[in-house]
Design a protein around this motif. Sequence first.
Motif, PDB file in Angstrom:
ATOM      1  N   THR A 266      -4.587   5.810  -8.518  1.00 21.21           N
ATOM      2  CA  THR A 266      -5.353   4.669  -9.023  1.00 21.21           C
ATOM      3  C   THR A 266      -6.861   4.857  -8.867  1.00 21.21           C
ATOM      4  O   THR A 266      -7.629   3.924  -9.127  1.00 21.21           O
ATOM      5  CB  THR A 266      -4.931   3.383  -8.294  1.00 21.21           C
ATOM      6  OG1 THR A 266      -5.126   3.563  -6.878  1.00 21.21           O
ATOM      7  CG2 THR A 266      -3.472   3.050  -8.581  1.00 21.21           C
TER       8      THR A 266
ATOM      9  N   THR B 267      -7.549  -1.592 -10.877  1.00 22.08           N
ATOM     10  CA  THR B 267      -6.164  -1.681 -10.441  1.00 22.08           C
ATOM     11  C   THR B 267      -5.796  -3.135 -10.173  1.00 22.08           C
ATOM     12  O   THR B 267      -6.453  -3.806  -9.364  1.00 22.08           O
ATOM     13  CB  THR B 267      -5.950  -0.861  -9.151  1.00 22.08           C
ATOM     14  OG1 THR B 267      -6.381   0.488  -9.370  1.00 22.08           O
ATOM     15  CG2 THR B 267      -4.488  -0.870  -8.746  1.00 22.08           C
TER      16      THR B 267
ATOM     17  N   SER C 216       0.889  -3.523  -7.604  1.00 18.17           N
ATOM     18  CA  SER C 216       0.508  -2.134  -7.314  1.00 18.17           C
ATOM     19  C   SER C 216      -0.096  -2.044  -5.930  1.00 18.17           C
ATOM     20  O   SER C 216      -0.634  -3.022  -5.403  1.00 18.17           O
ATOM     21  CB  SER C 216      -0.504  -1.619  -8.345  1.00 18.17           C
ATOM     22  OG  SER C 216      -0.927  -0.298  -8.025  1.00 18.17           O
ATOM     23  N   TYR C 217       0.020  -0.857  -5.346  1.00 20.75           N
ATOM     24  CA  TYR C 217      -0.755  -0.520  -4.158  1.00 20.75           C
ATOM     25  C   TYR C 217      -1.998   0.254  -4.596  1.00 20.75           C
ATOM     26  O   TYR C 217      -2.157   0.608  -5.768  1.00 20.75           O
ATOM     27  CB  TYR C 217       0.071   0.355  -3.202  1.00 20.75           C
ATOM     28  CG  TYR C 217       1.340  -0.286  -2.687  1.00 20.75           C
ATOM     29  CD1 TYR C 217       1.328  -1.574  -2.150  1.00 20.75           C
ATOM     30  CD2 TYR C 217       2.548   0.409  -2.702  1.00 20.75           C
ATOM     31  CE1 TYR C 217       2.494  -2.149  -1.656  1.00 20.75           C
ATOM     32  CE2 TYR C 217       3.720  -0.159  -2.211  1.00 20.75           C
ATOM     33  CZ  TYR C 217       3.688  -1.438  -1.698  1.00 20.75           C
ATOM     34  OH  TYR C 217       4.838  -2.008  -1.213  1.00 20.75           O
ATOM     35  N   LEU C 218      -2.867   0.536  -3.633  1.00 24.34           N
ATOM     36  CA  LEU C 218      -4.033   1.382  -3.875  1.00 24.34           C
ATOM     37  C   LEU C 218      -3.683   2.801  -3.450  1.00 24.34           C
ATOM     38  O   LEU C 218      -3.387   3.049  -2.281  1.00 24.34           O
ATOM     39  CB  LEU C 218      -5.231   0.858  -3.077  1.00 24.34           C
ATOM     40  CG  LEU C 218      -5.684  -0.564  -3.427  1.00 24.34           C
ATOM     41  CD1 LEU C 218      -6.807  -1.001  -2.501  1.00 24.34           C
ATOM     42  CD2 LEU C 218      -6.132  -0.645  -4.879  1.00 24.34           C
TER      43      LEU C 218
ATOM     44  N   MET D  42      -2.612  -3.626   1.298  1.00 22.02           N
ATOM     45  CA  MET D  42      -2.161  -3.105   0.009  1.00 22.02           C
ATOM     46  C   MET D  42      -2.582  -1.659  -0.213  1.00 22.02           C
ATOM     47  O   MET D  42      -2.332  -1.090  -1.278  1.00 22.02           O
ATOM     48  CB  MET D  42      -2.690  -3.998  -1.118  1.00 22.02           C
ATOM     49  CG  MET D  42      -2.092  -5.398  -1.056  1.00 22.02           C
ATOM     50  SD  MET D  42      -2.703  -6.475  -2.357  1.00 22.02           S
ATOM     51  CE  MET D  42      -1.833  -8.006  -1.924  1.00 22.02           C
ATOM     52  N   GLU D  43      -3.211  -1.039   0.790  1.00 21.45           N
ATOM     53  CA  GLU D  43      -3.513   0.391   0.710  1.00 21.45           C
ATOM     54  C   GLU D  43      -2.219   1.166   0.934  1.00 21.45           C
ATOM     55  O   GLU D  43      -1.466   0.892   1.870  1.00 21.45           O
ATOM     56  CB  GLU D  43      -4.585   0.751   1.737  1.00 21.45           C
ATOM     57  CG  GLU D  43      -5.933   0.143   1.379  1.00 21.45           C
ATOM     58  CD  GLU D  43      -6.978   0.249   2.475  1.00 21.45           C
ATOM     59  OE1 GLU D  43      -8.172   0.191   2.148  1.00 21.45           O
ATOM     60  OE2 GLU D  43      -6.600   0.377   3.653  1.00 21.45           O
TER      61      GLU D  43
ATOM     62  N   THR E  91     -13.089  -5.430  -4.486  1.00 27.74           N
ATOM     63  CA  THR E  91     -11.834  -6.178  -4.444  1.00 27.74           C
ATOM     64  C   THR E  91     -12.130  -7.664  -4.608  1.00 27.74           C
ATOM     65  O   THR E  91     -12.956  -8.217  -3.875  1.00 27.74           O
ATOM     66  CB  THR E  91     -11.105  -5.935  -3.113  1.00 27.74           C
ATOM     67  OG1 THR E  91     -11.058  -4.525  -2.846  1.00 27.74           O
ATOM     68  CG2 THR E  91      -9.690  -6.493  -3.155  1.00 27.74           C
TER      69      THR E  91
ATOM     70  N   LEU F 185       3.237  -9.030  -6.538  1.00 29.22           N
ATOM     71  CA  LEU F 185       2.659  -7.748  -6.114  1.00 29.22           C
ATOM     72  C   LEU F 185       2.951  -6.685  -7.160  1.00 29.22           C
ATOM     73  O   LEU F 185       4.111  -6.356  -7.422  1.00 29.22           O
ATOM     74  CB  LEU F 185       3.238  -7.333  -4.758  1.00 29.22           C
ATOM     75  CG  LEU F 185       2.690  -6.033  -4.162  1.00 29.22           C
ATOM     76  CD1 LEU F 185       1.182  -6.113  -3.959  1.00 29.22           C
ATOM     77  CD2 LEU F 185       3.384  -5.720  -2.835  1.00 29.22           C
TER      78      LEU F 185
ATOM     79  N   ASP G 296      -8.605  -4.593  -7.711  1.00 24.65           N
ATOM     80  CA  ASP G 296      -9.557  -3.702  -7.054  1.00 24.65           C
ATOM     81  C   ASP G 296     -10.192  -2.876  -8.154  1.00 24.65           C
ATOM     82  O   ASP G 296      -9.500  -2.135  -8.868  1.00 24.65           O
ATOM     83  CB  ASP G 296      -8.877  -2.808  -6.016  1.00 24.65           C
ATOM     84  CG  ASP G 296      -9.890  -1.938  -5.297  1.00 24.65           C
ATOM     85  OD1 ASP G 296     -10.557  -2.456  -4.384  1.00 24.65           O
ATOM     86  OD2 ASP G 296     -10.024  -0.757  -5.663  1.00 24.65           O
TER      87      ASP G 296
ATOM     88  N   LEU H 204      -3.658  -5.549  -8.333  1.00 25.15           N
ATOM     89  CA  LEU H 204      -2.812  -5.553  -7.149  1.00 25.15           C
ATOM     90  C   LEU H 204      -1.796  -6.685  -7.192  1.00 25.15           C
ATOM     91  O   LEU H 204      -0.609  -6.484  -6.908  1.00 25.15           O
ATOM     92  CB  LEU H 204      -3.682  -5.693  -5.897  1.00 25.15           C
ATOM     93  CG  LEU H 204      -4.672  -4.558  -5.642  1.00 25.15           C
ATOM     94  CD1 LEU H 204      -5.612  -4.909  -4.506  1.00 25.15           C
ATOM     95  CD2 LEU H 204      -3.931  -3.268  -5.350  1.00 25.15           C
TER      96      LEU H 204
END
Length: 338
Positions: free
Chosen positions: A202, A176, A186-188, A124-125, A221, A184, A153, A178
Amino acid sequence: MNARLLAADPSVRKVNVYLHDESGAVLVADSTGRVVEDLQPMTLLAASVLAERGGRREQNGYNVAARAGLELFTPELLDRLVRRAWERTAVLFEAGQPPAGEMPVVLAAGSSGILLHEAIGHGMEADFNRKGVSIYADKMGKAIAAPFVSIVDDGTAPGARGSIHVDDEGNAAGRTVLVENGVLASYLHDAISARHYGVAPTGNGRRESYRYPPLPRMRSTYMLPGPHEREEIIRSVKRGVYCETFSNGQVQIGAGDFTFFVKNGWLIEDGRLTRPIKDVNLIGNGPRTLERIDMVSNDLAIDEGGWTCGKDGQSVPVSQGLPTVRVSSMTVGGRGPA
């Protein structure tokens, strides 16, 4: 601590105690004229025990870390560290290996979060998704887990080793979400990926030091509590394994395939923890494992250990956590048929 652990049992042959304490000050100045400073204390105390009985040797330990100074180490904390370091070692003399094969796996609250971090969190990065490497690259807004599964996270968890006030690009390190109710969300992001996706950073642009470029990295996380009870989850398993502590693992970040080594655990038979197990391999795929989580307890624990995450040759301190969860099916590497 050294003396107390050597005196814990006649079988103790060797003790290692490690203390690390630092106080860092980070100053970030960027081309917009923004100047941000963050004070970052860090302390870690670890103990390992080597014991021998009847010619058989076993070794294990325990460690505690936090964004704090030496005031962290109260008598109560030191008592817990000594007790858990010895208990984790002693139980290995009673432990065997479970049967091998596909079976339900219950991940204990706390340090089992390493599986969440490695097998799911890295995917998810945002840089892996921006480059199309991650299996989550085309899944934004789609259901990837059960509706009672939410993952965050968090840069703000008080005292957690992975907590920061600002990231290494000067952006506030908030919380954040995720995965929200199985979707799903958000991404990081660091600044580069945020511009690419047209979203706000973020607070996940982190780097080991000024010698390295910032990258999207995790902080603390963890999965949020769910609707079940720990004992309810254990009772639901006819035959499976309960995993307490992990010592290492390997993950293919793009596809999410993983192997993890479980140092301490228990066999589950007819809804009860029956006998300790050790040296167990869990083999699976992160996204599929996330899909197979069918029970989540309400006992979230953020592990207090001194976790460090490596990526592209640089390391940063992180935290992770998990409530007790059940994965309906996972490959367990043991000895003999399931």
